[in-house]
Design a protein around this motif. Structure first.
Motif, PDB file in Angstrom:
ATOM      1  N   LYS A   1     -32.626  38.355 -19.043  1.00 47.83           N
ATOM      2  CA  LYS A   1     -32.673  36.910 -19.253  1.00 47.83           C
ATOM      3  C   LYS A   1     -33.594  36.231 -18.261  1.00 47.83           C
ATOM      4  O   LYS A   1     -34.395  35.358 -18.630  1.00 47.83           O
ATOM      5  CB  LYS A   1     -31.256  36.331 -19.157  1.00 47.83           C
TER       6      LYS A   1
ATOM      7  N   THR B   1     -23.857  38.508 -23.178  1.00 46.38           N
ATOM      8  CA  THR B   1     -24.407  37.263 -22.623  1.00 46.38           C
ATOM      9  C   THR B   1     -23.707  36.910 -21.317  1.00 46.38           C
ATOM     10  O   THR B   1     -24.353  36.561 -20.323  1.00 46.38           O
ATOM     11  CB  THR B   1     -24.261  36.112 -23.626  1.00 46.38           C
TER      12      THR B   1
ATOM     13  N   ASP C   1     -25.459  36.940 -17.527  1.00 45.30           N
ATOM     14  CA  ASP C   1     -25.408  35.757 -16.654  1.00 45.30           C
ATOM     15  C   ASP C   1     -24.794  36.109 -15.298  1.00 45.30           C
ATOM     16  O   ASP C   1     -25.323  35.719 -14.245  1.00 45.30           O
ATOM     17  CB  ASP C   1     -24.607  34.630 -17.319  1.00 45.30           C
TER      18      ASP C   1
END
Length: 325
Positions: free
Chosen positions: A244, A292, A296
């Motif tokens: 990410k 996800t 993070d």
């Protein structure tokens, strides 16, 4: 930088298992987070329990171990922190022999490394069931799994994605046929040689990538080189926070070649029989974990330099699972 160790082969696993059994675990330290029940742990169903939590040494495992320990504390337990054990087998054996009570483990690791199978099961739920059933004889109980699947993937930077527009490994295979020079790979040495790595992927997808197009390097360098475009595709782990932060595009494994490595709590069966509330405490937390969330949380450590335990605590509070005391 995380060093994944879950791909250990069965023979090496046996050697490490013997070593782990001989050496034992060093003493841990108490977790002393000032937390109380939020959406989990109401009524403190683990009050009076003394539970030892363990994990492997890489970032994601340190975070998951802390999450588990914080959940137990909120439910009233005294928790000993033995997270950060080097290698997969040490933390696993601790749960098997009762030196530790619980740990988050990966289904693929158990199926291939601990249970000695060579062929993964494509369906993630069926893979979890097979692992759960096989571990009954080892005195280990698997609780409900998460959607967090820390497996292999290929990824590319935005510039290369704009140029080639591949989104699946089948499309990468088609590109390798139509434009062989376009598909260059940055991979680890282990991935380059394992049956569940590059050779198997090429066979499953009908790829034929020349050796000259494959560069082997350390894990961390793969991410930076892929982001720079030094290679079109880099081998990554699907929950790594650098995906990410570096804005990489991950290719879908549309033929489901790579094993499922879904994270799930494993608990020493004797401990669970004594403290069955462990399941009700952990199930809601595990259900919230997906790729996800993992990306993070991992990025906060690997990219931002935060402490894994603090990252876990902040997430547990933010999600309402626990409250600060």
């Amino acid at each position: 930088m995380r060093t994944p160790r879950r791909r250990t082969g069965p023979l090496l696993a046996a050697v490490l298992l013997a070593a782990a059994s001989a050496c034992g675990l060093t003493s841990g330290s108490p977790m002393v987070d000032d937390v109380k029940p939020g959406s989990i742990g109401e009524g403190k169903p683990l009050e009076g329990a003394k539970l030892t939590v363990t994990s492997k040494e890489f970032t994601e495992q340190l975070i998951l171990g802390a999450i588990m320990g914080i959940a137990f504390q909120a439910a009233g337990a005294e928790v000993i922190d033995r997270t950060g054990i080097q290698g997969s087998v040490g933390s696993r054996e601790a749960v098997v022999n009762g030196d530790a009570d619980a740990a988050y483990e990966y289904t693929g690791t158990a199926w291939i490394t601990y249970q000695g199978n060579s062929k993964p099961i494509p369906d993630p739920r069926e893979q979890w069931r097979a692992v759960r059933d096989a571990d009954v004889r080892n005195g280990v109980t698997w609780l409900a799994p998460s959607a967090l699947n820390n497996t292999y993937a290929l990824a590319m930077n935005q510039a290369n994605y704009e140029k080639y527009r591949t989104r699946t490994l089948s499309e990468v295979a088609a590109l390798a046929k139509s434009d062989p020079g376009a598909v260059t790979l940055c991979v680890e040495g282990e991935f380059a040689n394992r049956a569940d790595g590059l050779p198997g992927m090429e066979k499953a997808y009908g790829m034929n990538i020349p050796a000259a197009n494959v560069t082997q390097m350390d894990t961390g360098i793969i991410y930076t080189q892929t982001a720079k475009g030094a290679c079109t595709y880099g081998e990554v782990f699907t929950t790594d926070g650098r995906i990410k932060s570096m804005n990489l595009v991950v290719m879908k494994d549309d033929k489901k070649f790579f094993p499922n490595y879904n994270a799930a709590p494993t608990v020493n069966t004797d401990t669970l029989e004594k403290w069955p509330a462990i399941a009700e405490v952990l199930d809601p937390v595990t259900a919230k974990l997906d790729n996800t969330v993992a990306q993070d949380l991992n990025a906060k450590v690997d990219v931002d330099g935060e402490d894994p335990h603090q990252v876990a605590l902040d997430w547990m509070v933010d999600e309402g699972f626990v409250k600060k005391g």
